[in-house]
Scaffold this motif. Structure first.
Motif, PDB file in Angstrom:
ATOM      1  N   ARG A 174      -4.905  -6.402   5.955  1.00  0.00           N
ATOM      2  CA  ARG A 174      -4.418  -7.302   7.246  1.00  0.00           C
ATOM      3  C   ARG A 174      -2.957  -7.228   7.352  1.00  0.00           C
ATOM      4  O   ARG A 174      -2.808  -6.946   8.697  1.00  0.00           O
ATOM      5  CB  ARG A 174      -4.794  -8.871   6.721  1.00  0.00           C
ATOM      6  CG  ARG A 174      -6.326  -9.003   6.399  1.00  0.00           C
ATOM      7  CD  ARG A 174      -6.802 -10.311   5.933  1.00  0.00           C
ATOM      8  NE  ARG A 174      -6.455 -11.439   7.016  1.00  0.00           N
ATOM      9  CZ  ARG A 174      -6.696 -12.717   6.903  1.00  0.00           C
ATOM     10  NH1 ARG A 174      -7.019 -13.078   5.699  1.00  0.00           N
ATOM     11  NH2 ARG A 174      -6.597 -13.518   7.939  1.00  0.00           N
ATOM     12  N   LEU A 175      -2.324  -6.904   6.493  1.00  0.00           N
ATOM     13  CA  LEU A 175      -1.032  -6.569   6.985  1.00  0.00           C
ATOM     14  C   LEU A 175      -0.699  -5.206   7.709  1.00  0.00           C
ATOM     15  O   LEU A 175      -0.077  -4.932   8.711  1.00  0.00           O
ATOM     16  CB  LEU A 175       0.100  -6.758   5.854  1.00  0.00           C
ATOM     17  CG  LEU A 175       0.122  -8.277   5.229  1.00  0.00           C
ATOM     18  CD1 LEU A 175       0.950  -8.015   3.705  1.00  0.00           C
ATOM     19  CD2 LEU A 175       1.088  -9.018   6.187  1.00  0.00           C
ATOM     20  N   ALA A 176      -1.510  -4.198   7.287  1.00  0.00           N
ATOM     21  CA  ALA A 176      -1.366  -3.002   7.681  1.00  0.00           C
ATOM     22  C   ALA A 176      -1.997  -2.895   9.119  1.00  0.00           C
ATOM     23  O   ALA A 176      -1.576  -2.249   9.918  1.00  0.00           O
ATOM     24  CB  ALA A 176      -1.947  -1.978   6.953  1.00  0.00           C
ATOM     25  N   ASP A 177      -3.090  -3.698   9.170  1.00  0.00           N
ATOM     26  CA  ASP A 177      -3.688  -3.930  10.713  1.00  0.00           C
ATOM     27  C   ASP A 177      -2.684  -4.284  11.722  1.00  0.00           C
ATOM     28  O   ASP A 177      -2.830  -4.141  12.841  1.00  0.00           O
ATOM     29  CB  ASP A 177      -5.034  -4.526  10.578  1.00  0.00           C
ATOM     30  CG  ASP A 177      -6.116  -3.956  10.003  1.00  0.00           C
ATOM     31  OD1 ASP A 177      -6.011  -2.421   9.755  1.00  0.00           O
ATOM     32  OD2 ASP A 177      -7.227  -4.492   9.404  1.00  0.00           O
ATOM     33  N   LEU A 178      -1.954  -5.205  11.261  1.00  0.00           N
ATOM     34  CA  LEU A 178      -0.796  -5.797  12.222  1.00  0.00           C
ATOM     35  C   LEU A 178       0.229  -4.873  12.746  1.00  0.00           C
ATOM     36  O   LEU A 178       0.800  -4.923  13.756  1.00  0.00           O
ATOM     37  CB  LEU A 178      -0.053  -6.881  11.628  1.00  0.00           C
ATOM     38  CG  LEU A 178      -0.923  -8.316  11.409  1.00  0.00           C
ATOM     39  CD1 LEU A 178       0.036  -9.193  10.418  1.00  0.00           C
ATOM     40  CD2 LEU A 178      -1.182  -9.048  12.365  1.00  0.00           C
ATOM     41  N   GLY A 179       0.326  -3.806  11.902  1.00  0.00           N
ATOM     42  CA  GLY A 179       1.302  -2.864  12.367  1.00  0.00           C
ATOM     43  C   GLY A 179       2.910  -3.113  12.124  1.00  0.00           C
ATOM     44  O   GLY A 179       3.672  -2.438  12.599  1.00  0.00           O
ATOM     45  N   VAL A 180       2.815  -4.205  11.278  1.00  0.00           N
ATOM     46  CA  VAL A 180       4.139  -4.699  11.121  1.00  0.00           C
ATOM     47  C   VAL A 180       4.509  -4.234   9.484  1.00  0.00           C
ATOM     48  O   VAL A 180       3.860  -4.467   8.617  1.00  0.00           O
ATOM     49  CB  VAL A 180       4.293  -6.275  10.931  1.00  0.00           C
ATOM     50  CG1 VAL A 180       5.678  -6.667  10.689  1.00  0.00           C
ATOM     51  CG2 VAL A 180       3.908  -6.801  12.559  1.00  0.00           C
ATOM     52  N   PRO A 181       5.795  -3.258   9.438  1.00  0.00           N
ATOM     53  CA  PRO A 181       6.084  -2.991   7.773  1.00  0.00           C
ATOM     54  C   PRO A 181       6.267  -4.195   7.042  1.00  0.00           C
ATOM     55  O   PRO A 181       6.971  -5.346   7.407  1.00  0.00           O
ATOM     56  CB  PRO A 181       7.497  -2.364   8.485  1.00  0.00           C
ATOM     57  CG  PRO A 181       7.438  -1.851  10.012  1.00  0.00           C
ATOM     58  CD  PRO A 181       6.695  -3.179  10.652  1.00  0.00           C
ATOM     59  N   THR A 182       5.978  -4.039   6.026  1.00  0.00           N
ATOM     60  CA  THR A 182       6.050  -4.782   4.933  1.00  0.00           C
ATOM     61  C   THR A 182       6.687  -4.244   3.532  1.00  0.00           C
ATOM     62  O   THR A 182       6.248  -2.898   3.250  1.00  0.00           O
ATOM     63  CB  THR A 182       4.558  -5.237   4.447  1.00  0.00           C
ATOM     64  OG1 THR A 182       3.695  -6.158   5.616  1.00  0.00           O
ATOM     65  CG2 THR A 182       4.788  -6.360   3.301  1.00  0.00           C
ATOM     66  N   VAL A 183       7.718  -4.893   3.069  1.00  0.00           N
ATOM     67  CA  VAL A 183       8.378  -4.342   1.634  1.00  0.00           C
ATOM     68  C   VAL A 183       8.209  -5.190   0.586  1.00  0.00           C
ATOM     69  O   VAL A 183       8.314  -6.582   0.999  1.00  0.00           O
ATOM     70  CB  VAL A 183       9.598  -4.133   2.191  1.00  0.00           C
ATOM     71  CG1 VAL A 183      10.395  -3.438   0.888  1.00  0.00           C
ATOM     72  CG2 VAL A 183      10.079  -3.248   3.413  1.00  0.00           C
ATOM     73  N   MET A 184       7.670  -4.753  -0.296  1.00  0.00           N
ATOM     74  CA  MET A 184       7.262  -5.537  -1.459  1.00  0.00           C
ATOM     75  C   MET A 184       8.128  -5.216  -2.844  1.00  0.00           C
ATOM     76  O   MET A 184       7.937  -3.852  -3.003  1.00  0.00           O
ATOM     77  CB  MET A 184       5.771  -5.727  -1.804  1.00  0.00           C
ATOM     78  CG  MET A 184       4.845  -6.242  -0.835  1.00  0.00           C
ATOM     79  SD  MET A 184       3.252  -6.376  -1.440  1.00  0.00           S
ATOM     80  CE  MET A 184       2.486  -7.006  -0.052  1.00  0.00           C
ATOM     81  N   ILE A 185       8.388  -5.975  -3.840  1.00  0.00           N
ATOM     82  CA  ILE A 185       8.865  -5.526  -4.970  1.00  0.00           C
ATOM     83  C   ILE A 185       7.998  -6.183  -6.087  1.00  0.00           C
ATOM     84  O   ILE A 185       7.528  -7.045  -5.844  1.00  0.00           O
ATOM     85  CB  ILE A 185      10.272  -5.654  -5.215  1.00  0.00           C
ATOM     86  CG1 ILE A 185      10.655  -7.327  -5.065  1.00  0.00           C
ATOM     87  CG2 ILE A 185      10.978  -5.158  -4.197  1.00  0.00           C
ATOM     88  CD1 ILE A 185      11.960  -7.756  -5.475  1.00  0.00           C
ATOM     89  N   SER A 186       7.979  -5.722  -7.357  1.00  0.00           N
ATOM     90  CA  SER A 186       7.389  -6.261  -8.545  1.00  0.00           C
ATOM     91  C   SER A 186       8.363  -7.288  -9.147  1.00  0.00           C
ATOM     92  O   SER A 186       9.407  -7.212  -9.169  1.00  0.00           O
ATOM     93  CB  SER A 186       7.085  -5.000  -9.650  1.00  0.00           C
ATOM     94  OG  SER A 186       8.377  -4.191  -9.688  1.00  0.00           O
ATOM     95  N   GLY A 187       7.642  -8.394  -9.859  1.00  0.00           N
ATOM     96  CA  GLY A 187       8.333  -9.425 -10.269  1.00  0.00           C
ATOM     97  C   GLY A 187       8.374  -9.467 -11.834  1.00  0.00           C
ATOM     98  O   GLY A 187       7.455  -8.269 -12.387  1.00  0.00           O
ATOM     99  N   ASN A 188       8.626 -10.267 -12.353  1.00  0.00           N
ATOM    100  CA  ASN A 188       8.496 -10.419 -14.192  1.00  0.00           C
ATOM    101  C   ASN A 188       7.016 -10.840 -14.472  1.00  0.00           C
ATOM    102  O   ASN A 188       6.769 -10.596 -15.489  1.00  0.00           O
ATOM    103  CB  ASN A 188       9.721 -11.314 -14.602  1.00  0.00           C
ATOM    104  CG  ASN A 188       9.373 -12.729 -14.034  1.00  0.00           C
ATOM    105  OD1 ASN A 188       9.437 -13.102 -13.101  1.00  0.00           O
ATOM    106  ND2 ASN A 188       9.232 -13.659 -15.163  1.00  0.00           N
ATOM    107  N   HIS A 189       6.379 -11.347 -13.602  1.00  0.00           N
ATOM    108  CA  HIS A 189       4.800 -11.458 -14.046  1.00  0.00           C
ATOM    109  C   HIS A 189       3.971 -10.079 -13.559  1.00  0.00           C
ATOM    110  O   HIS A 189       3.036 -10.132 -14.360  1.00  0.00           O
ATOM    111  CB  HIS A 189       4.486 -12.659 -13.033  1.00  0.00           C
ATOM    112  CG  HIS A 189       4.809 -14.012 -13.587  1.00  0.00           C
ATOM    113  ND1 HIS A 189       3.843 -14.820 -14.068  1.00  0.00           N
ATOM    114  CD2 HIS A 189       5.936 -14.549 -13.769  1.00  0.00           C
ATOM    115  CE1 HIS A 189       4.425 -15.771 -14.520  1.00  0.00           C
ATOM    116  NE2 HIS A 189       5.721 -15.760 -14.272  1.00  0.00           N
ATOM    117  N   ASP A 190       4.431  -9.395 -12.643  1.00  0.00           N
ATOM    118  CA  ASP A 190       3.813  -8.243 -12.323  1.00  0.00           C
ATOM    119  C   ASP A 190       4.027  -7.171 -13.324  1.00  0.00           C
ATOM    120  O   ASP A 190       5.076  -7.039 -14.111  1.00  0.00           O
ATOM    121  CB  ASP A 190       4.091  -7.667 -11.154  1.00  0.00           C
ATOM    122  CG  ASP A 190       4.077  -8.728 -10.041  1.00  0.00           C
ATOM    123  OD1 ASP A 190       2.852  -9.068  -9.909  1.00  0.00           O
ATOM    124  OD2 ASP A 190       4.842  -8.666  -9.055  1.00  0.00           O
ATOM    125  N   SER A 191       2.870  -6.274 -13.429  1.00  0.00           N
ATOM    126  CA  SER A 191       3.031  -4.945 -14.230  1.00  0.00           C
ATOM    127  C   SER A 191       3.543  -3.997 -12.964  1.00  0.00           C
ATOM    128  O   SER A 191       2.910  -3.548 -12.269  1.00  0.00           O
ATOM    129  CB  SER A 191       1.786  -4.279 -14.774  1.00  0.00           C
ATOM    130  OG  SER A 191       1.972  -2.955 -15.065  1.00  0.00           O
TER     131      SER A 191
END
Length: 381
Positions: A69-86
């Motif tokens: 859904r974010l990709a379909d918007l055509g709006v760039p998204t930046v994500m990082i991993s947190g201490n709960h994520d692998s």
């Protein structure tokens, strides 16, 4: 450039055994609508996308839906991993996903490799600092002693060096997952203490225009340029008074920052009530809480019969029952619970040594305990 700052989705987490997947899906829909309605130029997600390293399939499917859904918007998204994520699992396929405008930053070695976006005023460099477990990254950042401040400072040195080599006027945004001094914690964050120290000073992030923080679940402003968005949903009763929201950050041509809080949907209000069982069942002032998720603290000197069954007749969404009788009570279970309240796992272990042996651990033993708890957390990563 308009930037929507969010974090700590914790996809797959339950709230006192109540599944939150439906509420999390509603939040994702709200996020997409907000991006569209506010003409957002970039979305940043500052870690803890999932609630645990190996999330349930339903949570992975929800994340997949969010990415599409974010990709379909055509709006760039930046994500990082947190201490709960692998970090490794979250980062699988990052190169391919990058082509769709979803930029996952999970590798400590890549902190100085920004996602560069442009607007009418020039470039904006987005640097992703995933959660940096000190013992695991100290060699990468060549620090002598593993500690949160040391590794974050070394990572930020790399960021500032890269930024200095870019064209004059390049604006900068850092995503980081950390406990920054001045932030207020809640009960639902996992402890990241190393060597007795968890917090890092906000000054570590000097030199960038905006720092989008994750980890603490309350939305808060450390400085005008350093902020926590908080979690979009409440995950503990310590968050009863939180206003769940995201930051809509406007990054001006000269790097000036203005920020507006945008509220998130509330699936059900939270309430903490306290008193004897009979008081809670009869108090007319509590009528407003009858549809809320409830944490009830009973102050009866003697535990009443069937308290949960009786409470749920009035408060059908009671999820937590706490017994806290008059302080004069000599109930050993209550006394033990009070002794443990607010203490870390390491402090409890130190207390246990003192209780069994009659004297607390010495300096060498304190070091061993600290290393043991740090090692357990490293394995969890």
């Amino acid at each position: 450039m308009k930037i929507l700052h969010t974090s700590d989705w914790h996809l797959g987490r339950a709230f006192h055994r109540v599944s939150m997947l439906g509420a999390q899906a509603e939040f994702i829909g709200h996020l997409v609508t907000t991006v569209r309605e506010h003409a957002v130029d970039a979305v940043v997600v500052a870690g803890d996308v999932y609630d645990r390293a190996v999330p349930p399939l339903a949570a992975v499917e929800l994340f997949d839906d969010a990415l599409h859904r974010l990709a379909d918007l055509g709006v760039p998204t930046v994500m990082i991993s947190g201490n709960h994520d692998s970090a490794r699992r979250l980062g699988v396929g990052a190169g391919l996903i990058d082509r769709a405008g979803i930029h996952l930053r999970t590798e400590p070695s890549a902190v100085a490799m920004p996602v560069v976006l442009a607007d009418a005023h020039g470039d904006v460099a987005f640097y992703g600092l995933p959660y940096l477990e000190p013992a695991l990254v100290k060699d990468e950042f060549a620090v002598e002693k593993a500690g949160h401040e040391a590794v974050l400072a070394a990572a930020m040195d790399r960021v500032r060096a890269d930024l200095a080599a870019r064209a004059p006027g390049t604006r900068s945004v850092v995503l980081a997952h950390a406990f920054v001094t001045g932030g207020e914690a809640s009960d639902s964050e996992r402890d990241i203490t190393v060597g007795g120290v968890a917090a890092v000073p906000a000054g570590v992030f000097d030199g960038v225009d905006y720092t989008a923080l994750g980890h603490l679940h309350g939305c808060q402003t450390i400085t005008e340029r350093v902020r926590y968005s908080g979690s979009p949903l409440a995950y503990s009763f310590s968050e009863t008074d939180h206003r769940k929201s995201m930051w809509l950050v406007d990054l001006a041509a000269d790097g000036a920052v203005t920020a507006e809080r945008l509220d998130c949907p509330v699936p059900r209000p939270l309430a903490r009530v306290r008193g004897t069982l009979e008081e809670l069942l009869a108090d007319p002032a509590l009528t407003r809480h009858e549809d809320a998720w409830i944490e009830a603290t009973l102050t009866d000197g003697v535990r009443p019969a069937d308290p949960m069954a009786r409470l749920t007749e009035r408060f059908p969404h009671t999820l937590s029952l706490v017994f806290a009788p008059d302080p004069a009570s000599d109930d050993p279970d209550v006394s033990y619970a009070r002794r443990l309240a607010g203490r870390t796992d390491r402090q409890i272990a130190e207390d246990f040594v003192a209780h069994v042996r009659g004297a607390g651990p010495d300096e060498r033993e304190l070091t061993v305990l600290g290393e043991a708890f740090d090692a357990v957390r490293e394995v969890a990563q």
